[in-house]
Design a protein around this motif. Structure first.
Motif, PDB file in Angstrom:
ATOM      1  N   GLU A  50      35.334  61.368  19.665  1.00 56.23           N
ATOM      2  CA  GLU A  50      34.970  61.366  21.081  1.00 56.23           C
ATOM      3  C   GLU A  50      34.760  62.780  21.595  1.00 56.23           C
ATOM      4  O   GLU A  50      33.719  63.110  22.173  1.00 56.23           O
ATOM      5  N   LYS A  53      31.925  64.462  19.702  1.00 55.10           N
ATOM      6  CA  LYS A  53      30.718  63.622  19.650  1.00 55.10           C
ATOM      7  C   LYS A  53      30.261  63.269  18.226  1.00 55.10           C
ATOM      8  O   LYS A  53      29.084  63.013  17.989  1.00 55.10           O
ATOM      9  N   TYR A  54      31.185  63.226  17.281  1.00 53.72           N
ATOM     10  CA  TYR A  54      30.810  62.840  15.922  1.00 53.72           C
ATOM     11  C   TYR A  54      30.373  61.375  15.843  1.00 53.72           C
ATOM     12  O   TYR A  54      29.578  61.015  14.974  1.00 53.72           O
ATOM     13  N   TRP A  55      30.884  60.529  16.755  1.00 55.07           N
ATOM     14  CA  TRP A  55      30.469  59.135  16.751  1.00 55.07           C
ATOM     15  C   TRP A  55      29.005  58.987  17.164  1.00 55.07           C
ATOM     16  O   TRP A  55      28.392  57.950  16.925  1.00 55.07           O
ATOM     17  N   ASN A  56      28.441  60.015  17.806  1.00 53.82           N
ATOM     18  CA  ASN A  56      27.082  59.907  18.342  1.00 53.82           C
ATOM     19  C   ASN A  56      25.995  59.992  17.278  1.00 53.82           C
ATOM     20  O   ASN A  56      24.846  59.636  17.541  1.00 53.82           O
ATOM     21  N   HIS A 118      19.147  60.571  20.210  1.00 51.47           N
ATOM     22  CA  HIS A 118      20.598  60.650  20.425  1.00 51.47           C
ATOM     23  C   HIS A 118      21.273  61.731  19.580  1.00 51.47           C
ATOM     24  O   HIS A 118      22.444  62.025  19.789  1.00 51.47           O
ATOM     25  N   ARG A 119      20.558  62.356  18.628  1.00 48.41           N
ATOM     26  CA  ARG A 119      21.159  63.412  17.810  1.00 48.41           C
ATOM     27  C   ARG A 119      20.803  64.822  18.280  1.00 48.41           C
ATOM     28  O   ARG A 119      21.298  65.806  17.721  1.00 48.41           O
ATOM     29  N   MET A 122      23.381  67.703  19.226  1.00 52.35           N
ATOM     30  CA  MET A 122      24.282  68.221  18.208  1.00 52.35           C
ATOM     31  C   MET A 122      23.653  69.388  17.457  1.00 52.35           C
ATOM     32  O   MET A 122      22.440  69.596  17.491  1.00 52.35           O
TER      33      MET A 122
END
Length: 356
Positions: A50, A53-56, A118-119, A122
């Protein structure tokens, strides 16, 4: 498609979700996951899923669950993108799935970037897929080592660089927690090659014999001995464990000799992480992509990559003396490996290489 899903607020709650793959969209390519490494680093990804933001990277249909990223190899099975051809093999960031789709942009002879919306927030390093046929750091004889160590070695190399090349003051002693972890071993390897630095390993009693056997550390101590630590000259603490009580013990034991305290990971992911008041220096979080980008600007990307590649291959060879890859295949094996990694039940002398 078959995806390994992890409940975000309970990392032990996992299941496989199977669905029919949709038609491949225009401008996309489909990759088959061939193999990947599973290490404590992936548990860190999930723990900070969370906050960082690794879940993203690889969203799940049910937002209560996520797909943790891993590093490994995949092969293009379908493509609607020029320059990304069926049969090409890539190394990069993968979900624990049997296949997944990407939207290649910036396609070149050596690599492409996943341009899916969505990436984009990052760091680019996580979104780049390198063709093995054009990768100067690829050697078929060291595929397992590449999956296990390439991103982790980069972290260790950058920490070494930050401490010894750009840091001020330069420490004479480096204390490293969770010393059996792969990133810690990479850092210790770099410091040993540099010479003139006293490395002090902190580890559990159960892993002490392994850490000593690597020959990478000058001294090895267990966590029970931390309150009696002594160090030569100015000292840095590099923390891979993430246990506030240990950090407090290190700070209080070393006091005026401690000049830097760097936080890298959380191998003790289930421990009490309530902050404890510490004497200075206060811990600083080390985010590799940001530091690497700054060093690339200073040294030049080509120079930095050449330095890394040379050191990386040396570590692949050295690691064969103390770590053996263990290959496992299938959904049940992956499920078991995930729980063993959560429980820190994987021998530090073993590197898990998994295939869907």
């Amino acid at each position: 498609m078959n995806d390994f899903l992890i409940r975000r607020d309970d990392l032990r709650d996992v299941h496989w979700a199977k669905q029919d793959p949709p038609p491949l969209a225009a401008g996309h390519a489909r990759l088959k996951v061939e193999a990947f490494a599973l290490t404590a680093n992936n548990v860190t990804y999930a723990t900070f899923g969370e906050a960082m933001k690794y879940w993203n990277f690889f969203p799940a249909a049910d937002p209560a669950f996520g797909r943790v990223p891993v590093w490994g190899f995949a092969t293009v099975t379908q493509s609607n993108v020029e320059g990304v051809d069926v049969g090409q093999r890539v190394y990069g960031y993968l979900p624990i799935s049997d296949e997944f789709d990407v939207q290649p942009v910036k396609v070149g002879k050596a690599s492409f970037v996943d341009g899916v919306a969505h990436r984009q927030a990052m760091a680019p390093i996580y979104n780049t897929y390198i063709f093995t046929s054009a990768d100067p750091s690829y050697d078929a004889a060291y595929e397992a080592q590449q999956m296990l160590f390439r991103p982790l070695f980069m972290t260790g190399w950058m920490i070494d660089d930050a401490l010894m090349e750009t840091g001020e003051p330069v420490p004479e002693t480096v204390v490293i927690s969770s010393a059996s972890s792969k990133t810690a071993l990479a850092l210790a390897h770099c410091l040993k090659l540099r010479g003139g630095v006293d490395t002090l390993a902190l580890t559990s009693e159960g892993n002490r014999e392994f850490v000593e056997s690597t020959g990478l550390y000058g001294r090895v101590r267990t966590y029970a001995d931390v309150d009696r630590l002594h160090a030569r000259g100015l000292t840095a603490f590099v923390d891979f464990l993430g246990r506030p009580s240990l950090t407090a013990d290190v700070h209080n034991a070393l006091r005026d000799r401690l000049v830097r305290s760097i936080v890298i990971g959380v191998t003790d992911w289930e421990g009490n992480r309530t902050p404890i008041a510490l004497p200075d220096p206060q811990p600083e979080f080390f985010f590799v992509p940001t530091y690497a980008a700054d060093r690339a600007k200073t040294l030049g990307a080509d120079v930095l990559n050449a330095k890394l590649a040379q050191s990386l291959m040396g570590f692949y060879r050295a690691s064969q003396a103390f770590l053996q890859p263990k290959e496992m295949k299938g959904p049940d094996a992956i499920d078991a490996a995930w729980h063993e990694t959560l429980d820190a039940a994987v021998s530090p002398s073993t590197g898990l290489i998994l295939s869907p």
